[in-house]
Design a protein around this motif. Sequence first.
Motif, mmCIF file in Angstrom:
data_model
loop_
_atom_site.group_PDB
_atom_site.id
_atom_site.type_symbol
_atom_site.label_atom_id
_atom_site.label_comp_id
_atom_site.label_asym_id
_atom_site.label_seq_id
_atom_site.Cartn_x
_atom_site.Cartn_y
_atom_site.Cartn_z
ATOM 1 N N MET A 198 47.279 -53.152 84.951
ATOM 2 C CA MET A 198 45.982 -52.701 84.439
ATOM 3 C C MET A 198 45.717 -53.428 83.125
ATOM 4 O O MET A 198 46.545 -53.372 82.206
ATOM 5 N N THR A 199 44.587 -54.136 83.055
ATOM 6 C CA THR A 199 44.245 -54.885 81.843
ATOM 7 C C THR A 199 42.796 -54.645 81.426
ATOM 8 O O THR A 199 41.969 -54.196 82.219
ATOM 9 N N ASP A 200 42.532 -54.995 80.176
ATOM 10 C CA ASP A 200 41.179 -54.962 79.604
ATOM 11 C C ASP A 200 40.818 -56.395 79.237
ATOM 12 O O ASP A 200 41.323 -56.921 78.250
ATOM 13 N N PRO A 201 39.938 -57.046 80.019
ATOM 14 C CA PRO A 201 39.568 -58.428 79.707
ATOM 15 C C PRO A 201 38.535 -58.550 78.590
ATOM 16 O O PRO A 201 38.136 -59.657 78.244
ATOM 17 N N ASP A 202 38.119 -57.425 78.017
ATOM 18 C CA ASP A 202 37.065 -57.434 77.003
ATOM 19 C C ASP A 202 37.565 -57.094 75.597
ATOM 20 O O ASP A 202 36.779 -56.780 74.712
ATOM 21 N N TYR B 234 38.062 -52.146 82.681
ATOM 22 C CA TYR B 234 39.492 -51.892 82.842
ATOM 23 C C TYR B 234 39.809 -52.182 84.300
ATOM 24 O O TYR B 234 39.251 -51.554 85.201
ATOM 25 N N VAL B 235 40.687 -53.155 84.526
ATOM 26 C CA VAL B 235 40.921 -53.699 85.852
ATOM 27 C C VAL B 235 42.321 -53.342 86.328
ATOM 28 O O VAL B 235 43.304 -53.610 85.623
ATOM 29 N N LEU B 236 42.409 -52.730 87.505
ATOM 30 C CA LEU B 236 43.696 -52.457 88.135
ATOM 31 C C LEU B 236 43.863 -53.445 89.277
ATOM 32 O O LEU B 236 43.026 -53.493 90.191
ATOM 33 N N VAL B 237 44.925 -54.246 89.199
ATOM 34 C CA VAL B 237 45.180 -55.298 90.183
ATOM 35 C C VAL B 237 46.498 -55.003 90.882
ATOM 36 O O VAL B 237 47.508 -54.726 90.223
#
Length: 172
Positions: free
Chosen positions: A67-71, A118-121
């Motif tokens: 889980m990341t925040d690209p912003d 917030y991206v869950l990959v």
Amino acid sequence: MAGYVDPLVVGRVIGDVVDLFVPTISMMVRFGLKHVNNGCDIKPSMAANPPSVQIAGRQADLYTLVMTDPDAPSPSDPTMREWLHWMVINMPGGTDPSRGQEAVPYMGPRPPVGIHRYVLVLFQQKSRLPGVAPPATRANFNTRSLAAQYDLGLPVATVYFNSQKEPAARRR
């Protein structure tokens, strides 16, 4: 005639975080009773604790969830892209993150300014990972580099939500 446009493309998740891929595994993410759909809004207070994540797949297969925040720190100036919020490795198919190894502990959304994604990959592993060294810092994490380093290939599922700082009076 309008065609289908992938919400991951519209939300710039494909491009900013992952490359174009075809989802092959079902992943359901919830914060409490709130089901996470691509681009939905989740308040930071709702996401203070790790989400409930259910993945399909065979129990013999293993997965990595990131889980990341690209912003980070700001959508207009993401100098800390990507901020790592969570990483679970060796998660068996058909289960949830509690059955895997938490390589990086969960950190809920804390967007200082603007609307953050917030991206869950989810990646399918080719074999059990002996362990993933946690990065020295959560800032400037790179999902693609992790995938390359551990031979994870393209994602098998991805979902993202938006979140923004809550006014102090409205926090729960």
